[in-house]
Write a protein that holds these residues in place. Sequence first.
Motif, PDB file in Angstrom:
ATOM      1  N   UNK A 193      34.221  36.944  53.834  1.00 44.15           N
ATOM      2  CA  UNK A 193      35.290  36.232  53.143  1.00 44.15           C
ATOM      3  C   UNK A 193      34.724  35.249  52.131  1.00 44.15           C
ATOM      4  N   UNK A 194      33.570  34.654  52.457  1.00 42.19           N
ATOM      5  CA  UNK A 194      32.890  33.806  51.479  1.00 42.19           C
ATOM      6  C   UNK A 194      32.491  34.636  50.253  1.00 42.19           C
ATOM      7  N   UNK A 195      31.874  35.782  50.503  1.00 43.73           N
ATOM      8  CA  UNK A 195      31.458  36.648  49.395  1.00 43.73           C
ATOM      9  C   UNK A 195      32.669  37.153  48.614  1.00 43.73           C
ATOM     10  N   UNK A 196      33.777  37.415  49.300  1.00 45.22           N
ATOM     11  CA  UNK A 196      34.991  37.857  48.615  1.00 45.22           C
ATOM     12  C   UNK A 196      35.481  36.783  47.650  1.00 45.22           C
ATOM     13  N   UNK A 197      35.490  35.538  48.119  1.00 49.27           N
ATOM     14  CA  UNK A 197      35.957  34.469  47.231  1.00 49.27           C
ATOM     15  C   UNK A 197      34.982  34.239  46.072  1.00 49.27           C
ATOM     16  N   UNK A 198      33.672  34.324  46.356  1.00 45.61           N
ATOM     17  CA  UNK A 198      32.690  34.192  45.282  1.00 45.61           C
ATOM     18  C   UNK A 198      32.874  35.303  44.241  1.00 45.61           C
ATOM     19  N   UNK A 199      33.216  36.502  44.714  1.00 44.32           N
ATOM     20  CA  UNK A 199      33.452  37.610  43.791  1.00 44.32           C
ATOM     21  C   UNK A 199      34.686  37.346  42.926  1.00 44.32           C
ATOM     22  N   UNK A 200      35.708  36.732  43.510  1.00 45.89           N
ATOM     23  CA  UNK A 200      36.905  36.376  42.750  1.00 45.89           C
ATOM     24  C   UNK A 200      36.547  35.340  41.682  1.00 45.89           C
ATOM     25  N   UNK A 201      35.764  34.322  42.058  1.00 41.72           N
ATOM     26  CA  UNK A 201      35.347  33.298  41.095  1.00 41.72           C
ATOM     27  C   UNK A 201      34.522  33.920  39.969  1.00 41.72           C
ATOM     28  N   UNK A 202      33.642  34.857  40.342  1.00 42.39           N
ATOM     29  CA  UNK A 202      32.812  35.523  39.340  1.00 42.39           C
ATOM     30  C   UNK A 202      33.657  36.322  38.359  1.00 42.39           C
ATOM     31  N   UNK A 203      34.685  37.001  38.893  1.00 40.54           N
ATOM     32  CA  UNK A 203      35.563  37.781  38.015  1.00 40.54           C
ATOM     33  C   UNK A 203      36.340  36.860  37.069  1.00 40.54           C
ATOM     34  N   UNK A 204      36.793  35.719  37.593  1.00 36.11           N
ATOM     35  CA  UNK A 204      37.509  34.774  36.742  1.00 36.11           C
ATOM     36  C   UNK A 204      36.608  34.263  35.624  1.00 36.11           C
ATOM     37  N   UNK A 205      35.353  33.960  35.964  1.00 30.12           N
ATOM     38  CA  UNK A 205      34.403  33.503  34.958  1.00 30.12           C
ATOM     39  C   UNK A 205      34.125  34.588  33.929  1.00 30.12           C
ATOM     40  N   UNK A 206      33.975  35.811  34.402  1.00 31.48           N
ATOM     41  CA  UNK A 206      33.741  36.950  33.499  1.00 31.48           C
ATOM     42  C   UNK A 206      34.901  37.116  32.519  1.00 31.48           C
TER      43      UNK A 206
END
Length: 345
Positions: free
Chosen positions: A85-98
């Motif tokens: 779930x931590x990695x899932x949220x980090x992936x969401x943040x990364x997508x938002x930044x992208x």
Amino acid sequence: MIISYKANMAGPYHIEAGLPCQDSFAIREGRDSYIIAAVADGLGSELYSDIGSAVAASTAVDYCAERISEGMSFDDIKKIMNNAMVHAYKAVLSRAEQDTNAPDEYDTTLCLCAYNGEHLYYGQSGDSGIVVLLQSGEYRRVTTQQRDEDGCVFPLCWGPDKWEFGYLENSVSSVMLMTDGVFEQVCPPVMRGKEIDINIPLARKFMDRFDCNEELVTALESAAYRYLENYPRNLLDDDKTVVVIINTANPAKVMPETYYAVPNWKALREEAEKKLVVPDDTVASDDIADDIAPVTFEDQHEAIIQEDKEDMSTDSASHVDLDHADKDNDEVKKNDLPINFLEPT
């Protein structure tokens, strides 16, 4: 043999408004005999929550599928799920930044499980949910919807302080994951606190499918999709997602016929009305009764598997949703996320 099927679609409200389906799901075979699955519900108030839900579900499922295996303790699996779930949220943040967008615009819930045909492990963030059918024949609600007193959901971004993890010691025959709209039809708010808090006739239509096989899964999936697509709008206007996993080699026992009876919606409504406290100078009791009266509708007789003419239709009754959240499913205002939230344990 473990089989699975799913249905995912935009709700009538989103279709009319020209909005995408903000629900997502992911399911994957993991190591050994594990099946890993997740559903995620993007917050309706956020512009890119459909992307956030898809990223969160797929990331969490992939992470768990690569790491969970037979012989692990609950503590081991809990740690993996927390990190997923931590990695899932980090992936969401990364997508938002992208995408050069604000992270808040991608907010989503996440409901995750690992099932090996007998044991179930789960992680929960938000108001989607899981119901199981135990080998004993009992239907059991597994998760709790995470909302505040105003009905606003705590999404994934709230972090581990809000996330919940657990497992079932009982032998599990089938599992159903649902986003909140469907979950509240299967686990009606008006039944909370009752000895039986599940609309068992409805859950049974999805989960008691032990005569199915791989050749019939496509038919079952298509019929489940049609059933949810045609579900009465006055009961479910939200996006709709279910993922069902069934171990056909571990069928549930059959309970006495009374166990599968349609809930007494009239009695539940009357009991709910008695609990309402209304100031004399506001709303008349007749108006309240009209607002919470259950809606009835006829069986739809959608064939699930043509060979046996079984159906996944709803019964001629409905439930009262006394604490229905707003369509936008606004999240609680986020002020202070936990320290080290983005660091896996």
